[in-house]
Enzyme design. Structure first.
Site, short mmCIF file in Angstrom:
data_model
loop_
_atom_site.label_atom_id
_atom_site.label_comp_id
_atom_site.label_asym_id
_atom_site.label_seq_id
_atom_site.Cartn_x
_atom_site.Cartn_y
_atom_site.Cartn_z
N ASN A 391 -0.79 1.37 5.46
CA ASN A 391 -0.87 0.60 5.61
C ASN A 391 -0.18 0.58 3.49
O ASN A 391 0.13 0.07 2.83
CB ASN A 391 -1.58 -0.83 5.98
N ASP A 392 -1.46 0.03 3.30
CA ASP A 392 -2.62 -0.08 2.03
C ASP A 392 -2.04 0.99 0.78
O ASP A 392 -1.34 0.84 0.38
CB ASP A 392 -3.89 0.18 1.74
#
Lengths: 469, 100
Positions: A391-392
């Site tokens: 995600n990040d």
């Protein structure tokens, strides 16, 4: 042979061992030479141990030989039993055992010299002994806390004591003060024991405020410390091989620490003392932005007809135990003429290089594993990027939004691919709590569901498309 | 400062430089085996532990030495064996006919 001859022969063997260590480690620059490198280093260790047993100072073997046997059995059992997801804990435990072994040897050397009639610890040895004890004890408890957090036996969240930085600094001051006293008065064994106690306390205080996501940094740092403790003890007992091997390990751990910090866009000081969560988790803007979803059938079609595909695999893939499913998908596509690459971000796992090992375990060939820079070079020519469990590290905010807490963090530029499929359970934000701009882009489609189940149905759909070909 | 200390410091600084240049060439793919491999190498403290533990001089230091021998052996054996186990998983494309 005279005693001097024996010492010279032992030191000559140590030179060979040092060369084998250096040459062995440098074998790790390629997967194809890595195994022989590891064996070379092991051979260096073996000859160094055998040579040391001829040391005239060693008078009795009835305890040290069984001790080697006990360590060998425990070590071999651990090496066999550990699952690959558990590697970070195991490395942390080895950091702990290595560190405390050095501290114990330093303490033993101090006691033994003090007990010797007329024995006196020289100032430079006393400095080395103090360093060996301090670094070794900090490494023991710090690494055990890290291992506990990684294993889930200790709460992964940062434990933030009130005024913790003051308390930690206080423990640090006590540690340094006791070290100085020991150097001035090395005949006081109790000072050395106090130093050890202060080190044990400081290790806990340093590790306890650090959250699960920052563990890779901590494990790499203590990896370095365990080597530096051995080097310090090497100074204390005038053993050059300890100094060489210890500084190799120290350098390795420090480089890995720096790499992990850079990959997270944080300084070591920030990781160690900020306490995760204080660095500025922003509340995502509340408005719901529109995003597109895709069915498994459509995603499979997109993949099956793509000429080049990049899989961006995050640790969520391993949490879902879906590495094998992803590899099956990769094999299918490659068998159909698609170029398949696996992009791995440095912080993708729970320790440096962890995700690569997990993919290798699932039989992904290493020449399909691409690091951050190499993957980013490919996205411009990539038709489909498939993001699983990450995600990040794929959030374009790191490039575009100077106000974002992750701004400046090196990321996978998946948004440069022609189309992006993101596999995810829900729209919930990632570890840092930051909304991911990638999910709302026109070229991005979300494929919701459990990673393993989704990949399994993707494999089935792609198979069908290819067979109908 | 004694001559021995200067020699030791020389070796220390040079080894750090060698370490820096060797380690920076290792690709991220192999960073986990690198860490477990260096775990094994930090087991080198076994050399000091053997001398302290086998010296038959003073009971307290001997006990400490023997304990350190056992702990360092965990690093040596565990470290090299788990590194070998991991590296065996790294295969080239098509390199393993048994791939399912």
């Amino acid at each position: 042979m005279s005693d001097l001859d024996v010492i010279n022969v032992i030191n000559a063997v140590y030179v060979v061992a040092a060369a084998l260590f250096i040459y062995g480690i440098s074998g790790l620059r390629k997967p194809s030479t890595a195994r022989s490198g590891n064996r070379m280093a092991a051979a260096g260790m073996l000859i160094a141990i055998v040579a040391t047993l001829f040391d005239r100072e060693i008078a009795r073997f009835e305890f040290i030989i069984p001790a080697i046997a006990v360590g060998a059995v425990v070590g071999a059992w651990m090496a066999r039993a550990v699952p690959m997801t558990g590697m970070p804990q195991m490395v942390a435990i080895f950091n702990a055992t290595g560190g405390i072994a050095s501290a114990i040897v330093a303490l033993g050397e101090l006691i033994r010299t003090n007990e010797r009639p007329g024995g006196e610890v020289e100032v430079d040895s006393a400095v080395a002994i103090a360093l060996g004890i301090a670094i070794g004890t900090v490494t023991l408890t710090g690494s055990l806390v890290a291992a506990g957090k990684l294993h889930g036996t200790i709460n992964q969240n940062p434990v933030l004591l009130p005024a913790r930085n003051v308390v930690t600094a206080g423990a640090g001051v006590v540690l340094v003060a006791l070290g100085v006293v020991l150097v001035v008065a090395p005949d006081l064994t109790w000072v050395a024991l106090g130093l050890a106690a202060a080190g044990l306390l400081l290790g806990v205080l340093l590790a306890i405020p650090i959250g699960g996501a920052d563990m890779p940094v901590l494990v790499a740092l203590f990896n370095s410390y365990s080597g530096l403790a051995a080097a310090a003890t090497g100074f204390a007992i005038d053993n050059n091989l300890l100094i060489i091997a210890g500084s190799l390990v120290g350098a390795s751990g420090l480089i890995l620490t720096a790499i992990m910090c850079r990959a997270m866009n944080r300084s070591l000081v920030n990781v160690m003392f900020a306490g995760f969560g204080q660095t500025g988790v922003i509340v995502a803007d509340q408005e719901q932005r529109p995003y597109r979803t895709v069915t498994t059938e459509d995603a499979a079609t997109l993949l099956a007809y793509a000429r080049s595909v990049v899989f961006v695999a995050g640790y969520g893939l391993a949490v879902a135990q879906a590495q094998h499913e992803l590899r099956k998908l990769g094999d299918l596509l490659e068998g159909n003429g698609t170029t398949v690459r696996y992009g791995v971000h440095p912080v993708a796992g729970r320790m440096p290089g962890h995700m690569n090992v997990l993919l290798a375990e699932a039989d992904v060939p290493y020449d399909q594993l691409y690091d951050l820079d190499d993957t980013n070079r490919e996205f411009g020519q990539t038709e489909v990027a498939l993001v699983v469990g990450a995600n990040d590290v794929v959030n374009p905010q790191a490039r575009t939004n100077p106000d974002s807490p992750i701004y400046g963090m090196p990321i996978m530029n998946v948004d440069e691919a022609q189309s992006v499929i993101v596999m995810k359970r829900t729209m919930a934000s990632g570890f840092s709590g930051i909304d991911n701009d990638l999910f709302y882009m026109d070229r991005t489609s979300m494929l919701f569901g459990d990673a393993r189940a989704s990949l399994r149905s993707l494999v089935a759909e792609v198979e069908e498309i290819i067979n109908d070909g | 400062m004694t001559a021995t200390l200067i020699t030791s410091l020389t070796i220390f600084v040079l080894a750090l430089f060698v370490g820096y240049y060797v380690i920076t060439k290792i690709p991220p793919t192999l960073h986990t085996p690198l860490m477990s491999g260096t775990n094994a190498i930090s087991g080198i403290i076994i050399l000091g532990a053997l001398v302290v533990g086998g010296a038959s001089e003073d009971t307290a230091s001997e006990i400490l030495g023997v304990v350190a021998v056992a702990l360092a052996s965990i690093n040596v054996f565990g470290g090299f064996l788990v590194t070998e186990r991991m590296l065996r998983m790294f295969k080239r494309r098509g390199g393993d006919p048994q791939r399912r």
